[in-house]
Scaffold this active site. Structure first.
Site, PDB file in Angstrom:
ATOM      1  N   HIS A  12       0.718  -1.230  -0.119  1.00 35.06           N
ATOM      2  CA  HIS A  12      -0.151   0.093  -0.176  1.00 35.06           C
ATOM      3  C   HIS A  12       0.825   1.224   0.029  1.00 35.06           C
ATOM      4  O   HIS A  12       0.342   2.202   0.452  1.00 35.06           O
ATOM      5  CB  HIS A  12      -0.912   0.029   1.169  1.00 35.06           C
ATOM      6  CG  HIS A  12      -0.319   0.230   2.507  1.00 35.06           C
ATOM      7  ND1 HIS A  12      -0.780  -0.600   3.662  1.00 35.06           N
ATOM      8  CD2 HIS A  12       0.715   0.738   3.031  1.00 35.06           C
ATOM      9  CE1 HIS A  12      -0.146  -0.462   4.671  1.00 35.06           C
ATOM     10  NE2 HIS A  12       0.749   0.310   4.295  1.00 35.06           N
ATOM     11  N   HIS A 191      10.032  -3.640   5.206  1.00 38.08           N
ATOM     12  CA  HIS A 191      10.380  -2.190   5.058  1.00 38.08           C
ATOM     13  C   HIS A 191      10.582  -1.612   6.580  1.00 38.08           C
ATOM     14  O   HIS A 191       9.655  -2.301   7.446  1.00 38.08           O
ATOM     15  CB  HIS A 191       9.558  -1.196   4.492  1.00 38.08           C
ATOM     16  CG  HIS A 191       8.119  -1.075   4.715  1.00 38.08           C
ATOM     17  ND1 HIS A 191       7.059  -2.249   4.863  1.00 38.08           N
ATOM     18  CD2 HIS A 191       7.318   0.100   5.150  1.00 38.08           C
ATOM     19  CE1 HIS A 191       6.004  -1.641   4.998  1.00 38.08           C
ATOM     20  NE2 HIS A 191       6.124  -0.347   5.300  1.00 38.08           N
ATOM     21  N   GLU A 238       3.559  -5.629   8.874  1.00 43.54           N
ATOM     22  CA  GLU A 238       2.061  -5.264   8.618  1.00 43.54           C
ATOM     23  C   GLU A 238       1.625  -6.445   7.616  1.00 43.54           C
ATOM     24  O   GLU A 238       0.398  -6.796   7.285  1.00 43.54           O
ATOM     25  CB  GLU A 238       1.776  -4.134   7.933  1.00 43.54           C
ATOM     26  CG  GLU A 238       2.378  -3.598   6.748  1.00 43.54           C
ATOM     27  CD  GLU A 238       2.581  -1.917   6.503  1.00 43.54           C
ATOM     28  OE1 GLU A 238       2.195  -1.305   7.156  1.00 43.54           O
ATOM     29  OE2 GLU A 238       2.903  -1.651   5.330  1.00 43.54           O
TER      30      GLU A 238
HETATM   31  C1  DHB Z   1       5.611   3.811   2.902  1.00 43.41           C
HETATM   32  C2  DHB Z   1       5.258   2.640   3.140  1.00 43.41           C
HETATM   33  C3  DHB Z   1       4.094   2.430   3.920  1.00 43.41           C
HETATM   34  O1  DHB Z   1       3.753   1.223   4.285  1.00 43.41           O
HETATM   35  C4  DHB Z   1       3.487   3.524   4.400  1.00 43.41           C
HETATM   36  O2  DHB Z   1       2.355   3.179   5.150  1.00 43.41           O
HETATM   37  C5  DHB Z   1       3.762   4.852   4.130  1.00 43.41           C
HETATM   38  C6  DHB Z   1       5.063   5.035   3.141  1.00 43.41           C
HETATM   39  C7  DHB Z   1       7.004   4.215   2.067  1.00 43.41           C
HETATM   40  O3  DHB Z   1       7.679   3.264   1.939  1.00 43.41           O
HETATM   41  O4  DHB Z   1       7.199   5.350   1.676  1.00 43.41           O
HETATM   42 FE    FE Z   2       2.045   1.305   5.782  1.00 36.61          FE
END
Ligand code: DHB
Ligand code: FE
Length: 281
Positions: A12, A191, A238
């Site tokens: 997302h 991430h 998540e």
């Molecule tokens: C990013 C990733 C995410 O899951 C989010 O909620 C907001 C930003 C990103 O990588 O920029």
């Molecule tokens: Fe996110």
């Protein structure tokens, strides 16, 4: 009765929404190319309603009030203002009848969902819709949003998420009428957006997850929250939301499409599309 036709795991990342809204050229071309074929398949499914398992990013909920699980039961869900104005995407029309059927089915089974009759939805829900449906004037499906706390520890376990999905799958199978349902698990892939490990990406883990979410979700359900954070990063954890989606599908499903791209923004982006019409339960 209603039928779960397909399941999807979809990142997302806000920048992904921007990329998929565009014309497929420029810096976003590579990810556009990898993800675009799924849209064609989705269109062919003629889904009526999509259940989107997503997390809110302090848009409708906050650390002051953060349900572990909350289901929307509204007629419509407006895009949330995340600080820069609302995303320019359609208001999602709700499937309130299906929402109430799910509520009345899974709470007596022991899944104590909070019920939200007013809910604005942020990029956690709207970016996956853009990935799956592009940028139409109206979304071609009705929506049931299901929020999961993946922000404040302790978050629900992977096993609990898989089990909730299974309860949702059983509930859909007892919903009168012929509603064609898609289930979307959102977020990930690996991430970490903060702290000393900011920028953490784990492609090996992500590729294993993309395979196992189709064929071996019970193995993924054994991962602890600490495992998930260590492997996928504090925000990559998540990915448990994909397990809610997978739980709603049966065994012997068919992978139709799987794609992976690193990085989009700071994040590993993944997309899996699963046909549930071959499934056994
Ligand atoms: C990013 C990733 C995410 O899951 C989010 O909620 C907001 C930003 C990103 O990588 O920029
Ligand atoms: Fe996110």
């Amino acid at each position: 009765m209603a039928e779960v036709i397909a399941g999807f795991g979809v990142s997302h990342i806000p920048a992904l929404g921007v990329a998929m809204e565009g014309d497929g050229t420029g810096p976003a071309a590579a990810v556009f190319e990898k993800f675009a074929p799924v849209r064609e398949w989705v269109r062919s499914l003629e889904l009526d309603t999509v259940i989107v398992i997503y997390n809110d990013h302090a848009s409708s909920f906050s650390l002051e009030l953060l349900p572990t699980f909350a289901i929307g039961a509204a007629e419509a869900y407006a895009p949330a203002d995340e600080g820069y104005g609302a995303r320019n995407v359609p208001v999602a029309q709700g499937d309130a009848d299906l929402s109430w059927h799910l509520i009345e089915s899974v709470i007596p089974e022991g899944f104590d969902l909070a019920v939200a009759q007013k809910l604005d939805v942020d990029h956690g829900l709207t970016v996956p819709l853009t990935v799956l449906f592009g940028a139409p004037p109206e979304w071609p499906v009705k929506i049931v949003p299901l929020e999961v706390n993946v922000v404040q520890q302790p978050t629900p376990s992977a096993q609990r998420c898989l089990d909730l999905g299974a309860a949702i799958g059983r509930a859909i199978a007892s919903f009168p009428g012929g509603t064609r349902v898609g289930v979307v698990g959102t977020g990930g892939m690996s991430h970490q957006l903060q702290g000393r490990r900011a920028g953490h990406i784990n492609s090996e883990f992500d590729r294993m997850f993309l395979t196992d979410i189709v064929d071996n979700p019970r193995r993924l359900a054994k991962l602890s929250n600490t495992d998930l954070i260590q492997e996928a990063g504090s925000e990559g954890a998540e990915l448990v939301m994909w397990l809610v989606m997978r739980g709603a599908l049966g065994d012997n499903v068919t992978e139709v499409h799987s794609a992976y791209h690193v990085p989009v923004s700071n994040t590993a982006a993944g997309l899996v599309a699963i046909d549930n019409r071959t499934a056994t339960r």
